[in-house]
Design a protein around this motif. Sequence first.
Motif, mmCIF file in Angstrom:
data_model
loop_
_atom_site.group_PDB
_atom_site.id
_atom_site.type_symbol
_atom_site.label_atom_id
_atom_site.label_comp_id
_atom_site.label_asym_id
_atom_site.label_seq_id
_atom_site.Cartn_x
_atom_site.Cartn_y
_atom_site.Cartn_z
ATOM 1 N N GLY A 26 13.126 -4.072 -4.954
ATOM 2 C CA GLY A 26 12.278 -3.505 -6.000
ATOM 3 C C GLY A 26 11.212 -2.593 -5.425
ATOM 4 N N LEU A 27 10.554 -3.030 -4.348
ATOM 5 C CA LEU A 27 9.525 -2.206 -3.724
ATOM 6 C C LEU A 27 10.116 -0.920 -3.154
ATOM 7 N N LEU A 28 11.289 -1.029 -2.531
ATOM 8 C CA LEU A 28 11.951 0.158 -1.993
ATOM 9 C C LEU A 28 12.324 1.125 -3.107
ATOM 10 N N THR A 29 12.799 0.599 -4.221
ATOM 11 C CA THR A 29 13.177 1.444 -5.353
ATOM 12 C C THR A 29 11.977 2.198 -5.915
ATOM 13 N N TRP A 30 10.828 1.508 -5.999
ATOM 14 C CA TRP A 30 9.613 2.168 -6.484
ATOM 15 C C TRP A 30 9.230 3.343 -5.585
ATOM 16 N N LEU A 64 10.554 -6.773 -10.073
ATOM 17 C CA LEU A 64 10.515 -5.495 -10.782
ATOM 18 C C LEU A 64 9.136 -4.863 -10.775
ATOM 19 N N SER A 65 8.114 -5.639 -10.539
ATOM 20 C CA SER A 65 6.746 -5.133 -10.501
ATOM 21 C C SER A 65 6.281 -4.999 -9.059
ATOM 22 N N PRO A 66 5.620 -3.905 -8.699
ATOM 23 C CA PRO A 66 5.119 -3.790 -7.321
ATOM 24 C C PRO A 66 4.198 -4.937 -6.931
ATOM 25 N N ALA A 67 3.292 -5.319 -7.840
ATOM 26 C CA ALA A 67 2.348 -6.393 -7.529
ATOM 27 C C ALA A 67 3.055 -7.728 -7.365
ATOM 28 N N SER A 68 3.936 -8.062 -8.300
ATOM 29 C CA SER A 68 4.632 -9.342 -8.203
ATOM 30 C C SER A 68 5.658 -9.337 -7.078
ATOM 31 N N GLY A 69 6.209 -8.163 -6.759
ATOM 32 C CA GLY A 69 7.109 -8.079 -5.616
ATOM 33 C C GLY A 69 6.372 -8.377 -4.319
ATOM 34 N N PHE A 70 5.177 -7.797 -4.177
ATOM 35 C CA PHE A 70 4.332 -8.097 -3.023
ATOM 36 C C PHE A 70 3.972 -9.571 -2.989
ATOM 37 N N ARG A 71 3.541 -10.093 -4.135
ATOM 38 C CA ARG A 71 3.155 -11.500 -4.211
ATOM 39 C C ARG A 71 4.322 -12.422 -3.864
ATOM 40 N N GLY A 72 5.505 -12.074 -4.366
ATOM 41 C CA GLY A 72 6.678 -12.895 -4.093
ATOM 42 C C GLY A 72 7.023 -12.936 -2.619
ATOM 43 N N ALA A 110 0.828 -1.206 0.000
ATOM 44 C CA ALA A 110 0.000 0.000 0.000
ATOM 45 C C ALA A 110 0.865 1.260 0.000
ATOM 46 N N VAL A 111 1.952 1.255 0.759
ATOM 47 C CA VAL A 111 2.858 2.401 0.810
ATOM 48 C C VAL A 111 3.476 2.643 -0.565
ATOM 49 N N VAL A 112 3.882 1.565 -1.228
ATOM 50 C CA VAL A 112 4.500 1.690 -2.552
ATOM 51 C C VAL A 112 3.519 2.300 -3.549
ATOM 52 N N VAL A 113 2.305 1.775 -3.596
ATOM 53 C CA VAL A 113 1.332 2.278 -4.566
ATOM 54 C C VAL A 113 0.913 3.715 -4.220
ATOM 55 N N ALA A 114 0.846 4.043 -2.945
ATOM 56 C CA ALA A 114 0.529 5.426 -2.561
ATOM 57 C C ALA A 114 1.589 6.385 -3.086
ATOM 58 N N ALA A 115 2.862 5.978 -3.028
ATOM 59 C CA ALA A 115 3.939 6.808 -3.561
ATOM 60 C C ALA A 115 3.783 7.000 -5.065
#
Length: 275
Positions: free
Chosen positions: A254-258, A218-226, A159-164
């Motif tokens: 990846g999530l931190l980079t986003w 590399l993807s926020p969604a797949s990073g979360f899923r992983g 949620a934090v990543v997508v909010a950014a």
Amino acid sequence: MRRRDRVFAVVDRELRTLLRSRTVVAVAAVFAAVVVGLGGVARGSPGGYVSLTYDLLLPVEVLVPTLAFAYVYRSVRGDDERGELAVIRTYDVSRADYVLGVFVGRTAALLVVVLASLGAAGAVASLGTGPTSSFFATHSAGDTLVVYARFVLFAAVYAVVVAALALAVSAATRTKREALAAAVGVLLAVAVGIDLLLVTLVSADVVGGGAIAGLNGLSPASGFRGLVLELAIRPALAEPPAAATASPVVSALGLLTWVVAALGLATAAVWPDVS
């Protein structure tokens, strides 16, 4: 006024703005109803918290970005349309102060909704829970609340990543129409677009199948899923998959980079640096 005070003044303003919005409250209610409803459907499942996490993984993967964009994408653009951004710029508030305050305020409200909804779903699902199936858990400690707690933690990070990202969209666009179009585009890219691109690259032999675990980060969604599959579910399975579905290190980085990239873009784009 110290920088901390300036940031908290913006945070307080954002929270008050959200609380006055009926749309925001309605979206939160729908999100909570869906998540808690899915928790109720999973009540008594023999898979326990592992099964509940599986059941919620895909809905959360899609619904959290939707909720995040609903909370954030109009933040900067709304201030600009109402003329409030021009007034804010007359005060001793830097671009970084303003962006950080908006991000913290909007994300704090978002996290309250996400955490409360997932917490309620876990509580509802735990009512009347039957014996845990040995297929899911290797031992008595395999399927515990820790599994679900990790899932909730990773959902909060997501949620934090997508909010950014939503804040970057709001700061980088210049009209309401641009903001809406960009928000829909980024939302689709986060939820399904990047994942589909990775699958296409693997299917076309552009990328080897062995590299997919690393590329998933590399993807926020797949990073979360992983992170959920590897650090929450996998340790509790009686027979974990032989191959890892993702690299937790790559996913976390990846999530931190986003987050860093999105906040950097938002800070650079929110208004010209005239100091």
